[in-house]
Each structure stands twice: as C-alpha cells, then as structure tokens.
Design a protein around this motif. Structure first.
Motif, PDB file in Angstrom:
ATOM      1  N   VAL A  53     -14.808   8.471 -19.732  1.00 53.20           N
ATOM      2  CA  VAL A  53     -15.377   9.824 -19.766  1.00 53.20           C
ATOM      3  C   VAL A  53     -16.838   9.764 -19.314  1.00 53.20           C
ATOM      4  O   VAL A  53     -17.291  10.578 -18.507  1.00 53.20           O
ATOM      5  N   SER A  54     -17.563   8.789 -19.805  1.00 54.25           N
ATOM      6  CA  SER A  54     -18.972   8.643 -19.385  1.00 54.25           C
ATOM      7  C   SER A  54     -19.059   8.415 -17.881  1.00 54.25           C
ATOM      8  O   SER A  54     -19.894   9.004 -17.198  1.00 54.25           O
TER       9      SER A  54
ATOM     10  N   ALA B  28     -23.263  21.430 -18.992  1.00 51.95           N
ATOM     11  CA  ALA B  28     -22.640  22.706 -18.625  1.00 51.95           C
ATOM     12  C   ALA B  28     -21.559  22.472 -17.577  1.00 51.95           C
ATOM     13  O   ALA B  28     -20.507  23.112 -17.595  1.00 51.95           O
ATOM     14  N   TYR B  29     -21.807  21.535 -16.679  1.00 53.02           N
ATOM     15  CA  TYR B  29     -20.800  21.209 -15.669  1.00 53.02           C
ATOM     16  C   TYR B  29     -19.543  20.634 -16.328  1.00 53.02           C
ATOM     17  O   TYR B  29     -18.420  20.985 -15.985  1.00 53.02           O
ATOM     18  N   SER B  30     -19.747  19.761 -17.298  1.00 57.08           N
ATOM     19  CA  SER B  30     -18.589  19.132 -17.942  1.00 57.08           C
ATOM     20  C   SER B  30     -17.770  20.146 -18.740  1.00 57.08           C
ATOM     21  O   SER B  30     -16.598  19.936 -19.003  1.00 57.08           O
ATOM     22  N   GLN B 103      -9.883   4.957  -5.301  1.00 55.73           N
ATOM     23  CA  GLN B 103      -9.220   4.773  -6.584  1.00 55.73           C
ATOM     24  C   GLN B 103     -10.121   5.245  -7.732  1.00 55.73           C
ATOM     25  O   GLN B 103      -9.684   5.944  -8.642  1.00 55.73           O
ATOM     26  N   THR B 104     -11.387   4.857  -7.642  1.00 58.22           N
ATOM     27  CA  THR B 104     -12.337   5.295  -8.667  1.00 58.22           C
ATOM     28  C   THR B 104     -12.455   6.810  -8.666  1.00 58.22           C
ATOM     29  O   THR B 104     -12.483   7.456  -9.715  1.00 58.22           O
ATOM     30  N   GLN B 105     -12.501   7.339  -7.442  1.00 57.00           N
ATOM     31  CA  GLN B 105     -12.650   8.783  -7.337  1.00 57.00           C
ATOM     32  C   GLN B 105     -11.446   9.508  -7.918  1.00 57.00           C
ATOM     33  O   GLN B 105     -11.576  10.537  -8.572  1.00 57.00           O
ATOM     34  N   ASP B 106     -10.270   8.946  -7.684  1.00 55.09           N
ATOM     35  CA  ASP B 106      -9.061   9.537  -8.261  1.00 55.09           C
ATOM     36  C   ASP B 106      -9.164   9.567  -9.777  1.00 55.09           C
ATOM     37  O   ASP B 106      -8.774  10.531 -10.424  1.00 55.09           O
ATOM     38  N   MET B 107      -9.669   8.482 -10.309  1.00 54.43           N
ATOM     39  CA  MET B 107      -9.804   8.417 -11.762  1.00 54.43           C
ATOM     40  C   MET B 107     -10.807   9.454 -12.252  1.00 54.43           C
ATOM     41  O   MET B 107     -10.579  10.154 -13.243  1.00 54.43           O
ATOM     42  N   VAL B 108     -11.925   9.558 -11.533  1.00 53.94           N
ATOM     43  CA  VAL B 108     -12.943  10.551 -11.910  1.00 53.94           C
ATOM     44  C   VAL B 108     -12.341  11.951 -11.906  1.00 53.94           C
ATOM     45  O   VAL B 108     -12.508  12.722 -12.854  1.00 53.94           O
ATOM     46  N   ASP B 109     -11.610  12.259 -10.844  1.00 56.85           N
ATOM     47  CA  ASP B 109     -10.954  13.581 -10.760  1.00 56.85           C
ATOM     48  C   ASP B 109     -10.020  13.784 -11.936  1.00 56.85           C
ATOM     49  O   ASP B 109      -9.980  14.849 -12.546  1.00 56.85           O
ATOM     50  N   SER B 110      -9.281  12.729 -12.208  1.00 59.09           N
ATOM     51  CA  SER B 110      -8.295  12.833 -13.276  1.00 59.09           C
ATOM     52  C   SER B 110      -8.970  13.053 -14.638  1.00 59.09           C
ATOM     53  O   SER B 110      -8.517  13.865 -15.444  1.00 59.09           O
ATOM     54  N   VAL B 111     -10.057  12.329 -14.871  1.00 55.85           N
ATOM     55  CA  VAL B 111     -10.777  12.497 -16.147  1.00 55.85           C
ATOM     56  C   VAL B 111     -11.292  13.924 -16.258  1.00 55.85           C
ATOM     57  O   VAL B 111     -11.135  14.584 -17.297  1.00 55.85           O
ATOM     58  N   ARG B 112     -11.866  14.422 -15.182  1.00 57.33           N
ATOM     59  CA  ARG B 112     -12.440  15.769 -15.237  1.00 57.33           C
ATOM     60  C   ARG B 112     -11.349  16.811 -15.449  1.00 57.33           C
ATOM     61  O   ARG B 112     -11.525  17.770 -16.191  1.00 57.33           O
ATOM     62  N   ARG B 113     -10.221  16.609 -14.779  1.00 52.51           N
ATOM     63  CA  ARG B 113      -9.115  17.559 -14.986  1.00 52.51           C
ATOM     64  C   ARG B 113      -8.634  17.502 -16.424  1.00 52.51           C
ATOM     65  O   ARG B 113      -8.349  18.517 -17.042  1.00 52.51           O
ATOM     66  N   SER B 114      -8.567  16.295 -16.941  1.00 50.12           N
ATOM     67  CA  SER B 114      -8.097  16.154 -18.326  1.00 50.12           C
ATOM     68  C   SER B 114      -9.067  16.809 -19.299  1.00 50.12           C
ATOM     69  O   SER B 114      -8.659  17.449 -20.265  1.00 50.12           O
ATOM     70  N   ILE B 115     -10.352  16.639 -19.034  1.00 52.05           N
ATOM     71  CA  ILE B 115     -11.365  17.267 -19.902  1.00 52.05           C
ATOM     72  C   ILE B 115     -11.209  18.791 -19.830  1.00 52.05           C
ATOM     73  O   ILE B 115     -11.295  19.489 -20.841  1.00 52.05           O
ATOM     74  N   THR B 116     -10.965  19.285 -18.621  1.00 48.91           N
ATOM     75  CA  THR B 116     -10.808  20.734 -18.456  1.00 48.91           C
ATOM     76  C   THR B 116      -9.654  21.261 -19.295  1.00 48.91           C
ATOM     77  O   THR B 116      -9.665  22.388 -19.760  1.00 48.91           O
ATOM     78  N   ARG B 117      -8.638  20.424 -19.471  1.00 54.62           N
ATOM     79  CA  ARG B 117      -7.453  20.868 -20.206  1.00 54.62           C
ATOM     80  C   ARG B 117      -7.630  20.821 -21.716  1.00 54.62           C
ATOM     81  O   ARG B 117      -6.782  21.324 -22.446  1.00 54.62           O
ATOM     82  N   LEU B 118      -8.684  20.203 -22.172  1.00 54.74           N
ATOM     83  CA  LEU B 118      -8.903  20.179 -23.633  1.00 54.74           C
ATOM     84  C   LEU B 118      -9.295  21.573 -24.116  1.00 54.74           C
ATOM     85  O   LEU B 118      -9.937  22.329 -23.390  1.00 54.74           O
TER      86      LEU B 118
END
Lengths: 244, 190
Positions: A53-54, B28-30, B103-118
């Motif tokens: 997350v970080s 605010a972005y997160s 690959q890293t970018q995919d993970m970043v996208d995925s984390v952000r999408r997952s955060i959005t879904r919380l």
C-alpha cells in the motif's frame, strides 16, 4: 499481556506493525512469533499489505487540469505562508503609507497585510485588496480608501496600481444583481485605468451551483481562475497584499 | 507569550501548514483517486488552515488538525456532489510506463483499485495510518471516531486488501472487476 494460545487478533497484529503496542506486549508477540509459524505468517501477510500500500502511492499523478497553476501555487505557498503575518489589532503601522493611516479603518479592519515592496515614491506601488465579505461598512471603507489613494497618488504624480479581488461573500460586490455599488464602481473605473476589479471563478461556480444561474458581473470585471492562485501570483510579482 | 513570539509562532505554523501540501494531496488522492479533486481539496484545506491558524490550540497537534480540515473538506465535497460514477469508470492515471516496470505498475494499479473498493471509512483509516504515518490516536482525532473503531477498520481493510492483493501476487493476473463478479455492481459517491 499474554495472549492465550497465541490467539492474537488482527487488530493486535496490525498494532504491532504500526508500532502501537506497548513494549511488553511487543516483546511477548515477538517471542510468540519465534515459536509459532502460523502467527509469523499472519504477521508477514499483513506486513506485505502494509508495504505494498505504501509503495502504491510513492509516485502519484499530477492534477490533469491546471497543472501549471497548481505547481506554481504550491511553489508559492511557503513564501506566502512565511510572509502573511499581521492580524487585526497588531498592525503597528503602515510603513509610511499615511494615506491609509488616517481615520480610515481599512488597515484596522484588514485581516492580514503583506508588504512586499519597499516604499519608494518613484516606483509603481502595486496593491491587491482582497475582499471576502459583503458587509456594507467594509465595502464602503474599501471603495472610499481605494478612491482616496488613487486620487492622492494622481495628485502627487506617483504611480499606483490597485486590484480589488473578490471571492466568497465579497463576490456580491461585483455581481450585477446584488451589488449596490455598480454605479460607483463604473465611475471609478472610468476615472482610473489603474484600478481593476477581479472576481474569482471558483466563487462564481459555487454561486451558480447554489442558485442554478450564471453569475452576471459588473461591466469590465475581470475573472481569475481562483482567488488563491491570483493572490499567490500577485504575491510572487511583488504586490502588496491586504485582505479585507 | 508576548506579541513578537506570537507572530513568530503564527509564521512558523503557517510555514508548516504550507509544507504539508504534498501529504494532503497524496492523502486526498488515495481517497478519491482523482488528481484534480485531490488538488482542489488539498488547496482548500491549506487555505482554510491558513485562515484558521489562530484556532489551533496546541502546535504539536498541527498535523492531525490539518488532516481533520482535509476530511471536512472531503465531506463537504460529498454533501455538495451527490452524483455517482461507476467504479469501473475510475481511471488510474499512469503515463508511459517503461516496459521493465510494467509488472510493478500493474501491482500499483491493482493496489489503488483495491483501495478504491474499500468502504470509505476503511479507506481513510488505512491511508492515514499507512501513507501518512499517523498514530491510531491521531487518526481517531482526525476522523472523530474511537480508537477501537480505527483498529477494527484498519484490520478489516488490510484483511480485505490481503485477499485481493496477495491472491493477485500468486496469480499474477487480477481484474478487480472480476473479484466482485456475482455481486451487485459497486458504486461510489464521487
């Protein structure tokens, strides 16, 4: 505090990772992790989440619109914050601008003052008067003082440029439908080309949102994208700033 | 405190407020993953803080006070803008990612999408703790909720994220839209 059978809740494990546990609890948890593989895995799993997350927000995109404005605004915040200083009642004087020191009330009622330029009679003095109130007394004083300064500078053949920026309730000063000062502002504008009135676009959008109608401004009123960016830009350009 | 000290304190506080712009923007972005909205909210929070600095009672609490203002700006925005958008319409902006970082970018996208879904409450807690390093007590103060609620929200958030993301890591392919398949379409308030 001992957790029987290593039955730690996720809350406790997160508290451990976020350094929220008391040292005794922390020590105990570390000991328990040494002997309990399952517990270790649970902590590792949460720690992985914490780390990714970080990582995901280390590099975030810039705003898509008005990027340059935001950047400039950001760069200027520190200057602005460092230099805005004076609160009502603690303004000691006006550094030689006696015009505003008479029985005026403008400086007295100013919420903040920032003087950027040294007082030099030969130089153009640029003043931004930022009005956020529609209090008739304040608006009257604002217009009276503005006119007095413009007149005296003209008489003494000194250079001054004044911009009156309105946002929030101050926008009412420049609205065609609400301003009782339309005639007076028109006269001031026709007499002094070194006087500019500017409305904040964001404040106008807020009014539109509330009323459902476009804001009609007085003739020759300019529009700035946002009051804050306008203040910061002017501050950068060395304007004296007075918030009414 | 004499007048001079007072002025100096105000100046120092205002400087610290301005210095927090990047953190406010990131937080605010997160929460919304909308760069423009984040910029507006960060700007609004700073503008409000600069005008209200005299209301801050303890200088050491500036950070939590400032983020409390941000959360109020965020809530105000919701109150004014009740329109909703499909969660799948939320675009995450990433420009010209080099191939090797895909690959890293995919993970970043995925984390952000997952955060959005919380849920919003969980999203706010996890970002304030995780990204900004606030203590649980500070988060409780910022969000005006009990510390116990902070802990439970954080716990639920990380557990959900673990389900999304660590599964992703093993599968190396995740489409968060599919995670929710079979459930009603998620919507979030913009």
């Amino acid at each position: 505090m001992r957790h029987e059978d290593f039955n730690y809740s996720d809350e406790i494990l997160n508290a451990y990772l976020d350094d929220e546990l008391a040292s005794e609890e922390r020590k105990q948890l570390i000991e328990d992790m040494r002997v309990d593989n399952g517990l270790r895995q649970r902590v590792c799993r949460l720690e992985q989440v914490r780390n990714i997350v970080s990582m995901a927000y280390q590099d975030i995109p810039e705003p898509r619109h008005g990027q340059h404005i935001i950047k400039r605004r950001f760069a200027s915040y520190s200057n602005l914050a460092a230099s805005i200083l004076v609160v009502v009642g603690i303004i000691g004087g006006w550094f030689g601008h006696a015009y505003l020191q008479k029985d005026t009330g403008l400086v007295e009622m100013a919420e903040s003052v920032q003087l950027n330029t040294p007082v030099d009679e030969a130089r153009l003095w640029k003043v931004l008067l930022h009005v956020t109130s529609d209090d008739p007394y304040r608006l009257n004083v604002l217009l009276d003082e503005t006119e007095r300064v413009l007149r005296e500078y003209r008489t003494k053949q000194q250079k001054v440029s004044i911009q009156i920026l309105a946002n929030g309730k101050g926008l009412n000063l420049l609205r065609n439908d609400t301003s009782p000062y339309g005639q007076r502002i028109a006269e001031l504008q026709s007499n002094y080309d070194n006087l500019v009135f500017t409305a904040c676009a964001k404040a106008m959008a807020r009014v539109k949102q509330k009323t459902g109608k476009d804001v009609q401004l007085l003739p020759d009123t300019q529009v700035a994208p946002s009051a804050l960016s306008e203040v910061l830009n002017r501050q950068k350009e060395g304007w004296t700033y007075i918030k009414i | 405190m004499n007048l001079f000290e007072k002025i100096c304190l105000h100046r120092a506080l205002k400087q610290r407020i301005a210095d927090n712009h990047k953190r406010l923007y990131r937080t605010a972005y997160s929460w919304g993953h909308d760069p423009d909205l984040a910029a507006d909210l960060a700007q609004e929070a700073i503008a409000k803080a600069l005008t209200r600095v005299s209301q801050l009672r303890e200088a050491k609490k500036l950070d939590s006070w400032l983020f409390g203002i941000l959360i109020n700006c965020w809530r105000d925005h919701f109150r004014k803008q009740r329109d909703t958008v499909d969660i799948d319409d939320v675009e995450l902006q990433h420009d010209d990612t080099p191939e090797k970082l895909k690959q890293t970018q995919d993970m970043v996208d995925s984390v952000r999408r997952s955060i959005t879904r919380l849920p919003e409450g969980q999203r706010q807690v996890v970002t304030l703790v995780n990204l900004e390093g606030f203590s649980y007590a500070e988060v409780a103060e910022i969000l005006e909720i009990p510390v116990g609620t902070v802990m439970s929200r954080l716990s639920r958030a990380r557990s959900t994220l673990a389900d999304y993301l660590l599964t992703y890591k093993t599968n190396q392919d995740v489409n968060p839209g599919k995670i929710e398949s079979g459930r009603p379409k998620l919507r979030r308030i913009k």
